[in-house]
Design a protein around this motif. Structure first.
Motif, short mmCIF file in Angstrom:
data_model
loop_
_atom_site.label_atom_id
_atom_site.label_comp_id
_atom_site.label_asym_id
_atom_site.label_seq_id
_atom_site.Cartn_x
_atom_site.Cartn_y
_atom_site.Cartn_z
N SER A 89 14.16 4.63 15.90
CA SER A 89 14.97 3.55 16.48
C SER A 89 16.14 4.07 17.31
O SER A 89 16.39 3.58 18.41
N ASP A 135 8.77 11.08 8.66
CA ASP A 135 8.97 9.80 7.98
C ASP A 135 7.66 9.02 7.86
O ASP A 135 7.64 7.87 7.45
N PRO A 144 6.15 5.73 11.79
CA PRO A 144 7.17 4.94 12.48
C PRO A 144 7.66 5.55 13.79
O PRO A 144 7.71 4.85 14.80
N ASP A 145 7.99 6.84 13.80
CA ASP A 145 8.63 7.39 15.01
C ASP A 145 7.63 7.55 16.17
O ASP A 145 7.97 7.31 17.32
N TRP A 190 12.20 -1.14 16.00
CA TRP A 190 10.90 -0.75 15.45
C TRP A 190 9.99 -1.97 15.44
O TRP A 190 10.45 -3.10 15.60
N TRP A 212 8.27 -4.59 0.26
CA TRP A 212 9.58 -4.08 0.72
C TRP A 212 9.53 -3.53 2.13
O TRP A 212 10.56 -3.23 2.73
N PHE A 213 8.31 -3.40 2.69
CA PHE A 213 8.18 -2.81 4.03
C PHE A 213 7.53 -3.85 4.93
O PHE A 213 6.44 -4.35 4.63
N THR A 214 8.19 -4.17 6.05
CA THR A 214 7.72 -5.25 6.92
C THR A 214 6.80 -4.70 8.01
O THR A 214 7.27 -4.22 9.03
N LEU A 215 5.48 -4.79 7.75
CA LEU A 215 4.52 -4.42 8.78
C LEU A 215 3.98 -5.70 9.40
O LEU A 215 3.33 -6.50 8.70
N ASP A 249 1.14 -4.42 14.23
CA ASP A 249 1.56 -3.10 13.75
C ASP A 249 0.59 -2.63 12.66
O ASP A 249 0.13 -1.47 12.66
N GLN A 274 11.40 6.75 3.27
CA GLN A 274 11.20 5.30 3.42
C GLN A 274 11.58 4.56 2.13
O GLN A 274 12.09 3.45 2.19
N VAL A 278 14.44 2.18 3.12
CA VAL A 278 13.99 0.79 3.30
C VAL A 278 13.89 0.08 1.93
O VAL A 278 14.43 -1.00 1.76
N SER A 309 15.35 12.92 11.48
CA SER A 309 14.49 12.73 12.65
C SER A 309 14.36 13.97 13.53
O SER A 309 13.39 14.11 14.26
N1 FO1 Z 1 12.76 -0.23 8.85
C1 FO1 Z 1 13.38 -1.05 7.99
O1 FO1 Z 1 14.58 -0.91 7.79
N2 FO1 Z 1 12.68 -2.05 7.33
C2 FO1 Z 1 11.36 -2.25 7.52
O2 FO1 Z 1 10.77 -3.12 6.89
C3 FO1 Z 1 10.68 -1.40 8.48
C4 FO1 Z 1 9.34 -1.58 8.79
C5 FO1 Z 1 8.75 -0.76 9.76
C6 FO1 Z 1 7.41 -0.94 10.11
C7 FO1 Z 1 6.81 -0.14 11.05
C8 FO1 Z 1 7.56 0.88 11.66
O3 FO1 Z 1 6.95 1.66 12.57
C9 FO1 Z 1 8.88 1.08 11.33
C10 FO1 Z 1 9.49 0.26 10.38
N3 FO1 Z 1 10.83 0.43 10.02
C11 FO1 Z 1 11.44 -0.39 9.12
C12 FO1 Z 1 11.62 1.50 10.63
C13 FO1 Z 1 11.46 2.82 9.95
O4 FO1 Z 1 11.29 2.78 8.58
C14 FO1 Z 1 12.66 3.74 10.22
O5 FO1 Z 1 13.52 3.26 11.14
C15 FO1 Z 1 12.18 5.07 10.70
O6 FO1 Z 1 11.30 5.63 9.80
C16 FO1 Z 1 13.36 6.04 10.90
O7 FO1 Z 1 13.02 6.99 11.79
#
Ligand code: FO1
Length: 306
Positions: free
Chosen positions: A13, A38, A49-50, A68, A89-92, A96, A152, A156, A199
């Motif tokens: 991000s 990550d 994610p990255d 993200w 707890w993880f928003t996919l 995605d 994560q 998260v 990162s």
């Molecule tokens: N970051 C969160 O804070 N909450 C989430 O539910 C979340 C979901 C998610 C889904 C897909 C993706 O590619 C990234 C997501 N992220 C989420 C971001 C991610 O966990 C982190 O920002 C990175 O891993 C940090 O580099």
């Protein structure tokens, strides 16, 4: 100034606005070397994610507000899942999740993460190259009084609340850098703003990477505005690793190879001097990217500093 190619070491991000800026305003061929530490498994799919944030940013799909996920994504699967019991707890989002599922199937059929990433870049008509820093498994784990956990889970699931005792990059000693990494970073390299601990360091710790960077022209951007980062757990993790939680602290982590460092235009003169004392040129400029004009100016500053 024209360059043959630029390697861009990127996180998630925190880097995404700069990925968009460079993609729009650099004339050079860019190779994004993406953090993979990550990555994790969730509901049987491999989430990266990255890598995904970078490909979404380059193809105009990124939800730029969150930094993200996919813009305008729906959450039907997640909502249905949540209605069956415990809240995830993880928003996919749906798109995605579909991409992660496709990646998982391709990897299970024998393709590497690099090959799968190349497939998505082609599918999304991305002109630049995106490569995972390594195809091997490296995971950032956080040591806490509650035990060692994946990044994560720390960030998260537990909202970054556990006390941090240390950070480990599990698997990094054995991991081989992507075969395209050295070529990408050997001449002109940009280190995007990102959490340095979670990162950037996982990529820098890969065998041979720092050595190659010492012979390259490397320009970085600080993720700090004063002693604050825009988002993420960088300060907490840096404190645990005895690194100052400001631009100077980040500069100390990159000082063996950094030629120039872009820091906030209001950065304290004393701190700027301390970075210059490390032998690093400091460019004070606007690094808060909100508008198109900001994107253009930061991309130009980066290219100029190389
Ligand atoms: N970051 C969160 O804070 N909450 C989430 O539910 C979340 C979901 C998610 C889904 C897909 C993706 O590619 C990234 C997501 N992220 C989420 C971001 C991610 O966990 C982190 O920002 C990175 O891993 C940090 O580099």
């Amino acid at each position: 100034m024209e360059h043959s190619g630029i390697g861009v070491v990127s996180g998630g991000s925190g880097s995404s606005k700069f990925v968009i800026a460079l993609n729009r305003y650099s004339q050079s061929k860019l190779t994004f070397v993406s953090n993979i530490a990550d990555n994790f498994w969730h509901h049987g799919v491999y989430v990266c994610p990255d890598v995904d944030i970078t490909t979404y940013a380059l193809s105009g799909r990124l939800d730029e507000t969150k930094g993200w996920g996919v813009k305008g994504d729906t959450h039907n699967l997640l909502n249905s899942f949540n209605s069956l019991g415990e809240r995830d707890w993880f928003t996919l989002g749906d798109s995605d999740f579909a991409l992660c599922l496709k990646r998982t199937e391709m990897m299970k059929s024998g393709l590497s993460l690099s090959q799968v990433t190349e497939y998505f870049c082609k599918l999304f008509k991305i002109k630049q190259k995106v490569i995972p820093a390594t195809d091997d498994d490296v995971q950032t784990h956080v040591r806490t009084p509650q035990g060692r956990m994946h990044l994560q889970e720390f960030w998260v699931k537990r909202h970054g609340t556990p006390r941090v005792l240390g950070v480990e990059y599990v698997g990094v000693e054995k991991a081989k850098p992507n075969k395209l990494t050295f070529n990408a970073i050997s001449k002109n390299t940009i280190i995007l703003p990102a959490n340095p601990i979670t990162s950037i360091l996982p990529t820098l710790r890969l065998r041979g990477v720092r050595k190659v960077l010492k012979h390259a022209k490397v320009v970085g951007v600080s993720p700090f505005i004063g002693d604050k980062v825009i988002s993420g757990p960088a300060p907490k993790l840096m404190r645990a690793m005895n690194v100052k939680t400001n631009s100077f602290g980040v500069a100390t982590m990159y000082s063996d190879f950094l030629k120039a460092f872009l820091v906030d235009k209001n950065e304290e003169p004393l701190l700027v001097r301390k970075i210059r004392d490390l032998g690093i040129e400091v460019v004070k400029t606007n690094i808060v990217v909100k508008s198109e004009a900001d994107r253009k100016s930061v991309a130009n500053e980066l290219i100029r500093a190389l």
